[in-house]
Design a protein around this motif. Structure first.
Motif, PDB file in Angstrom:
ATOM      1  N   ARG A  48      -4.343  42.776 -81.858  1.00 55.03           N
ATOM      2  CA  ARG A  48      -4.931  42.437 -80.568  1.00 55.03           C
ATOM      3  C   ARG A  48      -3.936  41.678 -79.681  1.00 55.03           C
ATOM      4  NH1 ARG A  48      -8.601  42.499 -84.645  1.00 55.03           N
ATOM      5  NH2 ARG A  48     -10.656  43.363 -84.191  1.00 55.03           N
ATOM      6  N   GLY A  49      -2.739  42.190 -79.595  1.00 50.96           N
ATOM      7  CA  GLY A  49      -1.684  41.588 -78.791  1.00 50.96           C
ATOM      8  C   GLY A  49      -0.396  42.311 -79.085  1.00 50.96           C
ATOM      9  N   VAL A  50       0.719  41.702 -78.720  1.00 48.42           N
ATOM     10  CA  VAL A  50       2.033  42.272 -79.022  1.00 48.42           C
ATOM     11  C   VAL A  50       2.899  41.200 -79.663  1.00 48.42           C
ATOM     12  CG1 VAL A  50       1.948  43.979 -77.163  1.00 48.42           C
ATOM     13  CG2 VAL A  50       2.971  41.760 -76.726  1.00 48.42           C
ATOM     14  N   ASP A  51       3.857  41.624 -80.466  1.00 48.45           N
ATOM     15  CA  ASP A  51       4.805  40.706 -81.092  1.00 48.45           C
ATOM     16  C   ASP A  51       6.164  40.905 -80.442  1.00 48.45           C
ATOM     17  OD1 ASP A  51       2.880  39.741 -82.824  1.00 48.45           O
ATOM     18  OD2 ASP A  51       3.403  41.131 -84.421  1.00 48.45           O
ATOM     19  N   LEU A  52       6.726  39.811 -79.954  1.00 44.07           N
ATOM     20  CA  LEU A  52       8.026  39.825 -79.293  1.00 44.07           C
ATOM     21  C   LEU A  52       9.027  39.091 -80.165  1.00 44.07           C
ATOM     22  CD1 LEU A  52       6.828  38.850 -75.693  1.00 44.07           C
ATOM     23  CD2 LEU A  52       7.144  41.150 -76.646  1.00 44.07           C
ATOM     24  N   ILE A  87      -4.044  29.946 -72.103  1.00 42.75           N
ATOM     25  CA  ILE A  87      -4.053  29.656 -70.667  1.00 42.75           C
ATOM     26  C   ILE A  87      -5.110  30.531 -70.011  1.00 42.75           C
ATOM     27  CG2 ILE A  87      -2.714  29.664 -68.520  1.00 42.75           C
ATOM     28  CD1 ILE A  87      -0.190  29.374 -70.249  1.00 42.75           C
ATOM     29  N   SER A  88      -5.963  29.912 -69.180  1.00 42.57           N
ATOM     30  CA  SER A  88      -6.973  30.637 -68.422  1.00 42.57           C
ATOM     31  C   SER A  88      -6.396  31.008 -67.065  1.00 42.57           C
ATOM     32  CB  SER A  88      -8.220  29.769 -68.242  1.00 42.57           C
ATOM     33  OG  SER A  88      -9.142  30.427 -67.395  1.00 42.57           O
ATOM     34  N   HIS A  89      -6.574  32.278 -66.703  1.00 42.66           N
ATOM     35  CA  HIS A  89      -6.130  32.792 -65.407  1.00 42.66           C
ATOM     36  C   HIS A  89      -7.363  33.368 -64.698  1.00 42.66           C
ATOM     37  CE1 HIS A  89      -2.157  32.688 -67.355  1.00 42.66           C
ATOM     38  NE2 HIS A  89      -2.726  33.350 -68.342  1.00 42.66           N
ATOM     39  N   GLY A  90      -8.343  32.541 -64.453  1.00 40.42           N
ATOM     40  CA  GLY A  90      -9.589  33.045 -63.880  1.00 40.42           C
ATOM     41  C   GLY A  90     -10.350  33.822 -64.936  1.00 40.42           C
ATOM     42  N   ALA A  91     -10.556  35.115 -64.708  1.00 42.20           N
ATOM     43  CA  ALA A  91     -11.314  35.950 -65.640  1.00 42.20           C
ATOM     44  C   ALA A  91     -10.494  36.352 -66.861  1.00 42.20           C
ATOM     45  CB  ALA A  91     -11.811  37.202 -64.925  1.00 42.20           C
ATOM     46  N   TYR A  92      -9.196  36.067 -66.862  1.00 38.34           N
ATOM     47  CA  TYR A  92      -8.307  36.458 -67.961  1.00 38.34           C
ATOM     48  C   TYR A  92      -7.815  35.234 -68.721  1.00 38.34           C
ATOM     49  CZ  TYR A  92      -8.203  41.031 -65.776  1.00 38.34           C
ATOM     50  OH  TYR A  92      -8.558  42.239 -65.256  1.00 38.34           O
ATOM     51  N   ARG A  93      -7.419  35.470 -69.981  1.00 37.91           N
ATOM     52  CA  ARG A  93      -6.802  34.421 -70.799  1.00 37.91           C
ATOM     53  C   ARG A  93      -5.615  35.021 -71.527  1.00 37.91           C
ATOM     54  NH1 ARG A  93     -12.201  33.431 -72.993  1.00 37.91           N
ATOM     55  NH2 ARG A  93     -11.408  34.612 -74.733  1.00 37.91           N
ATOM     56  N   LEU A 135      -3.801  38.982 -74.582  1.00 34.94           N
ATOM     57  CA  LEU A 135      -4.459  38.964 -73.274  1.00 34.94           C
ATOM     58  C   LEU A 135      -5.904  39.388 -73.461  1.00 34.94           C
ATOM     59  CD1 LEU A 135      -4.393  38.886 -70.104  1.00 34.94           C
ATOM     60  CD2 LEU A 135      -3.668  41.286 -70.199  1.00 34.94           C
ATOM     61  N   ARG A 136      -6.817  38.609 -72.864  1.00 42.42           N
ATOM     62  CA  ARG A 136      -8.250  38.938 -72.939  1.00 42.42           C
ATOM     63  C   ARG A 136      -8.870  38.888 -71.554  1.00 42.42           C
ATOM     64  NH1 ARG A 136     -11.403  35.998 -77.740  1.00 42.42           N
ATOM     65  NH2 ARG A 136     -12.987  37.351 -76.910  1.00 42.42           N
ATOM     66  N   HIS A 137      -9.856  39.754 -71.368  1.00 43.03           N
ATOM     67  CA  HIS A 137     -10.738  39.708 -70.197  1.00 43.03           C
ATOM     68  C   HIS A 137     -12.135  39.615 -70.774  1.00 43.03           C
ATOM     69  CE1 HIS A 137     -13.310  41.601 -67.064  1.00 43.03           C
ATOM     70  NE2 HIS A 137     -12.674  40.694 -66.350  1.00 43.03           N
ATOM     71  N   GLY A 138     -12.739  38.430 -70.699  1.00 42.18           N
ATOM     72  CA  GLY A 138     -14.016  38.213 -71.372  1.00 42.18           C
ATOM     73  C   GLY A 138     -13.811  38.376 -72.866  1.00 42.18           C
ATOM     74  N   ALA A 139     -14.610  39.230 -73.500  1.00 44.68           N
ATOM     75  CA  ALA A 139     -14.485  39.474 -74.938  1.00 44.68           C
ATOM     76  C   ALA A 139     -13.544  40.633 -75.250  1.00 44.68           C
ATOM     77  CB  ALA A 139     -15.865  39.758 -75.532  1.00 44.68           C
ATOM     78  N   ALA A 140     -13.043  41.308 -74.224  1.00 44.14           N
ATOM     79  CA  ALA A 140     -12.201  42.489 -74.441  1.00 44.14           C
ATOM     80  C   ALA A 140     -10.732  42.104 -74.534  1.00 44.14           C
ATOM     81  CB  ALA A 140     -12.395  43.485 -73.303  1.00 44.14           C
ATOM     82  N   TYR A 141     -10.084  42.590 -75.580  1.00 48.20           N
ATOM     83  CA  TYR A 141      -8.643  42.411 -75.719  1.00 48.20           C
ATOM     84  C   TYR A 141      -7.937  43.502 -74.926  1.00 48.20           C
ATOM     85  CZ  TYR A 141      -9.442  39.070 -79.460  1.00 48.20           C
ATOM     86  OH  TYR A 141      -9.832  37.994 -80.180  1.00 48.20           O
ATOM     87  N   LEU A 142      -6.873  43.129 -74.220  1.00 48.78           N
ATOM     88  CA  LEU A 142      -6.099  44.062 -73.410  1.00 48.78           C
ATOM     89  C   LEU A 142      -4.639  44.009 -73.837  1.00 48.78           C
ATOM     90  CD1 LEU A 142      -7.594  43.088 -69.938  1.00 48.78           C
ATOM     91  CD2 LEU A 142      -8.315  44.968 -71.423  1.00 48.78           C
ATOM     92  N   ASP A 143      -3.889  45.000 -73.430  1.00 51.59           N
ATOM     93  CA  ASP A 143      -2.463  45.043 -73.740  1.00 51.59           C
ATOM     94  C   ASP A 143      -1.717  44.117 -72.783  1.00 51.59           C
ATOM     95  OD1 ASP A 143       0.180  45.614 -74.267  1.00 51.59           O
ATOM     96  OD2 ASP A 143      -0.064  47.786 -74.152  1.00 51.59           O
ATOM     97  N   PRO A 144      -1.114  43.033 -73.284  1.00 47.87           N
ATOM     98  CA  PRO A 144      -0.422  42.107 -72.389  1.00 47.87           C
ATOM     99  C   PRO A 144       0.834  42.704 -71.757  1.00 47.87           C
ATOM    100  CG  PRO A 144      -0.084  41.454 -74.657  1.00 47.87           C
ATOM    101  CD  PRO A 144      -1.081  42.579 -74.671  1.00 47.87           C
ATOM    102  N   LEU A 145       1.318  43.836 -72.276  1.00 48.79           N
ATOM    103  CA  LEU A 145       2.499  44.445 -71.670  1.00 48.79           C
ATOM    104  C   LEU A 145       2.201  44.988 -70.278  1.00 48.79           C
ATOM    105  CD1 LEU A 145       4.203  46.223 -74.687  1.00 48.79           C
ATOM    106  CD2 LEU A 145       4.678  43.972 -73.699  1.00 48.79           C
ATOM    107  N   GLY A 146       0.927  45.095 -69.898  1.00 48.17           N
ATOM    108  CA  GLY A 146       0.555  45.488 -68.546  1.00 48.17           C
ATOM    109  C   GLY A 146       0.596  44.330 -67.572  1.00 48.17           C
ATOM    110  N   LEU A 147       0.798  43.121 -68.066  1.00 50.77           N
ATOM    111  CA  LEU A 147       0.772  41.930 -67.219  1.00 50.77           C
ATOM    112  C   LEU A 147       2.069  41.702 -66.443  1.00 50.77           C
ATOM    113  CD1 LEU A 147      -0.820  39.395 -66.368  1.00 50.77           C
ATOM    114  CD2 LEU A 147      -0.003  38.286 -68.436  1.00 50.77           C
ATOM    115  N   PRO A 148       3.230  41.673 -67.087  1.00 54.78           N
ATOM    116  CA  PRO A 148       4.434  41.330 -66.330  1.00 54.78           C
ATOM    117  C   PRO A 148       5.035  42.516 -65.583  1.00 54.78           C
ATOM    118  CG  PRO A 148       5.003  41.594 -68.618  1.00 54.78           C
ATOM    119  CD  PRO A 148       3.494  41.772 -68.510  1.00 54.78           C
ATOM    120  N   ALA A 149       5.834  42.147 -64.592  1.00 55.94           N
ATOM    121  CA  ALA A 149       6.642  43.171 -63.929  1.00 55.94           C
ATOM    122  C   ALA A 149       7.654  43.676 -64.949  1.00 55.94           C
ATOM    123  CB  ALA A 149       7.355  42.559 -62.734  1.00 55.94           C
TER     124      ALA A 149
END
Length: 160
Positions: A48-52, A87-93, A135-149
């Protein structure tokens, strides 16, 4: 007829935009050694995330861990054997681990601000040290690689 996939698309399209500006949680060089692999069902195994992997082969404990986007620290401390920052970013964490936190809950951070130090210890990359970034939106896990430029492309000469 409404199908489950149509409902999923409608729910995802209703999500607020990702936090901006956003950046990478590690300074280059780093590589993605394990990608986002959500489980088919919430209770099943998955990633439920990525390893860097930071720095040189084997990881770089002690390197800076950076806030991926502007937000408010909601958690900074140990979870079982690892230090975690959320870190909370509004609807995302976003979450970062294993980290020796340099911030406290309630602190406002900006994208690229140092929030901790990459900690040695148990990780998905053992025996190397890597940062697990979620990266999460509510209870849903998302791919954090979509976050940065995307990282800048650097062209190198072919010859000497």
């Amino acid at each position: 007829m409404i199908t489950p996939s149509a409902v999923l698309v409608a729910v995802l399209s209703a999500a607020p935009p990702l936090p901006s500006p956003a950046g990478w949680p590690l300074e280059p060089p780093f590589s993605v050694v394990r990608g986002f692999d959500p489980p088919a069902r919430d209770w099943l195994a998955g990633h439920r995330g990525v390893d860097l992997l930071a720095g040189a082969p084997g990881g770089a404990p002690g390197g800076a861990v950076l806030a991926g986007a502007e937000g408010i620290v909601t958690f900074a401390g140990p979870v079982f054997t690892r230090g975690v920052v959320t870190i909370s970013h509004g609807a995302y964490r976003t979450t970062y681990e294993p980290v020796l936190p340099l911030v406290r809950p309630g602190a406002r951070v900006v994208a690229g601000q140092r929030i901790g130090t990459l900690a040695a210890g148990p990780s998905h990359c053992a025996p190397a040290t890597c940062l697990h970034w979620g990266l999460r939106h509510g209870a849903a896990y998302l791919d954090p690689l979509g976050l940065p430029a995307p990282p800048p492309i650097i062209l190198l000469p072919l010859g000497p």
